[in-house]
Design an enzyme around this catalytic site. Structure first.
Site, PDB file in Angstrom:
ATOM      1  N   SER A  77      40.756  19.268  43.466  1.00 50.19           N
ATOM      2  CA  SER A  77      40.746  20.596  42.979  1.00 50.19           C
ATOM      3  C   SER A  77      41.168  20.679  41.752  1.00 50.19           C
ATOM      4  CB  SER A  77      42.404  21.218  43.444  1.00 50.19           C
ATOM      5  OG  SER A  77      43.481  21.443  42.734  1.00 50.19           O
ATOM      6  N   LYS A 107      47.426  24.517  40.007  1.00 52.20           N
ATOM      7  CA  LYS A 107      46.079  24.999  39.729  1.00 52.20           C
ATOM      8  C   LYS A 107      46.531  25.827  39.042  1.00 52.20           C
ATOM      9  CE  LYS A 107      43.785  24.986  44.099  1.00 52.20           C
ATOM     10  NZ  LYS A 107      44.772  23.265  44.034  1.00 52.20           N
TER      11      LYS A 107
END
Lengths: 206, 206
Positions: B125, B162
């Site tokens: 990600s 993230k």
DNA sequence: TATTATACTGTACATATATTCAGTATATTT
DNA sequence: AAATATACTGAATATATGTACAGTATAATA
């Protein structure tokens, strides 16, 4: 390394102790004060002897321009200072003093196989394998590389980081990991090509 | 430690680089030469500011009498064994014994700000910022994070890496660096959300 | 609004420092 | 026996260097 006399050892120790204490090297006068000499020339001659024997280097005309030359006899320490070398577009990444931007203290066996220096990456030609601008690649100096290894190669005057792929005895292909870049086909017969080493790891600070 | 200006940081870096390169600190003139100043007083005033703020000490009347004060005391400077923790889909990455896959020996201040453990990355990600599967992220445990920081966050039972972006007092967005993934909008009022820490570096072995 | 911090140029100078020269003496090597 | 290395003292000096003083200008702070 040549043998050292006891007085020269005292002077060498004095320099190291002074460095640890103050953060900068002593003057001739400082050494005299520490060791009880009455003339700055006493320190001077010892320094010249130590320089001649390779224990220190002296920058001429420079105040406190003494630096101790490490023969890296750090048998007790597993750690080492590793140089960080900039990837300059033209010219090979050598371990010459002027190319060393900084050093990093790091355990010897940090990247499992051992390595020789860090190379600071320029450009994004290997971005798809997670090698980004300013990342530090741990480079092991070797010319024994296998297909698929990430190598640090010099082609003519250009140094690049790419995948290595031998196509035939005389043809090597350098493959980027970025669709914006083209493969580089190297004809070993007609081009000046040299493998500097291969990547054994990566370090990023943010 | 008081805040430092960008120019003062340049001077501080210049001193460190000069020290690494030569083994002794620079003179005012040396600093001017390196940074392009035309008056030794430019270096002098920056040095005085750095001294006042506690970054360096200056020995008065002493040539090259500059030493950098590192707030990391030598006691904690030693190496340490750092745990490597797997990023398990369900459950927070705790330092519990059963979650520790291995340990890595590493200097304490390796990633400039200090860190607490390594987190082994699963998934892609964050691939566009060069964080790949099985990379080890150096995590500093903290909940003081800024917009744009790469954070290790727990949302309900899921732990992810993230970008952090605070949208409003009650809304936080977790942004991946991969177009195949969606932003995650977190409503702090209705969802169980916790910042485990932030990334201060990355380590990859190959 | 006044003051302080930052960020410089430019000149000047006292002193900190490297370095040479002139000696003396002993030990080691050729 | 001569040359070289070691191990100092003492004095002299050119220069390397810190540092003060005089300005200019902008931004931040009180």
């Amino acid at each position: 390394m040549k043998k050292i006399t006891s007085q020269q050892q005292r002077v060498l120790d004095c320099i190291q102790i002074y460095l640890n204490k103050t953060g900068f090297p002593p003057t001739r006068a400082d050494i005299c004060k520490e060791l009880g000499f009455k003339s700055p020339n006493s320190a001077e001659t010892h320094l010249r002897a130590l320089e001649k024997k390779g224990f220190i280097s002296i920058e001429s005309g420079t105040s406190r321009g003494i630096s101790i030359i490490n023969n890296d006899n750090k048998l007790t320490q597993a750690d080492n200072e590793y140089p960080v070398i900039g990837l300059v577009a033209a010219g090979s990444p050598t371990l010459a003093q002027e190319n060393i931007e900084q050093t990093i203290n790091c355990p010897n066996k940090f990247f499992d196989s051992g390595f020789d220096y860090f190379l600071k990456v320029k450009g994004l030609s290997m971005k798809d394998v997670g090698i980004m601008e300013d990342d530090l690649i741990a480079v092991k100096k070797t010319n024994e590389v296998s297909n698929g290894d990430i190598v640090i190669a010099r082609l003519e005057d250009e140094v690049t980081v790419k995948f290595f792929q031998r196509k035939s005895p005389k043809i090597v292909e350098l493959e980027p990991a970025n669709e914006d870049y083209e493969n580089i086909v190297v004809d070993l017969e007609y081009q000046d090509f040299h493998i500097e080493g291969k990547s054994v790891g990566l370090l990023r600070k943010n």
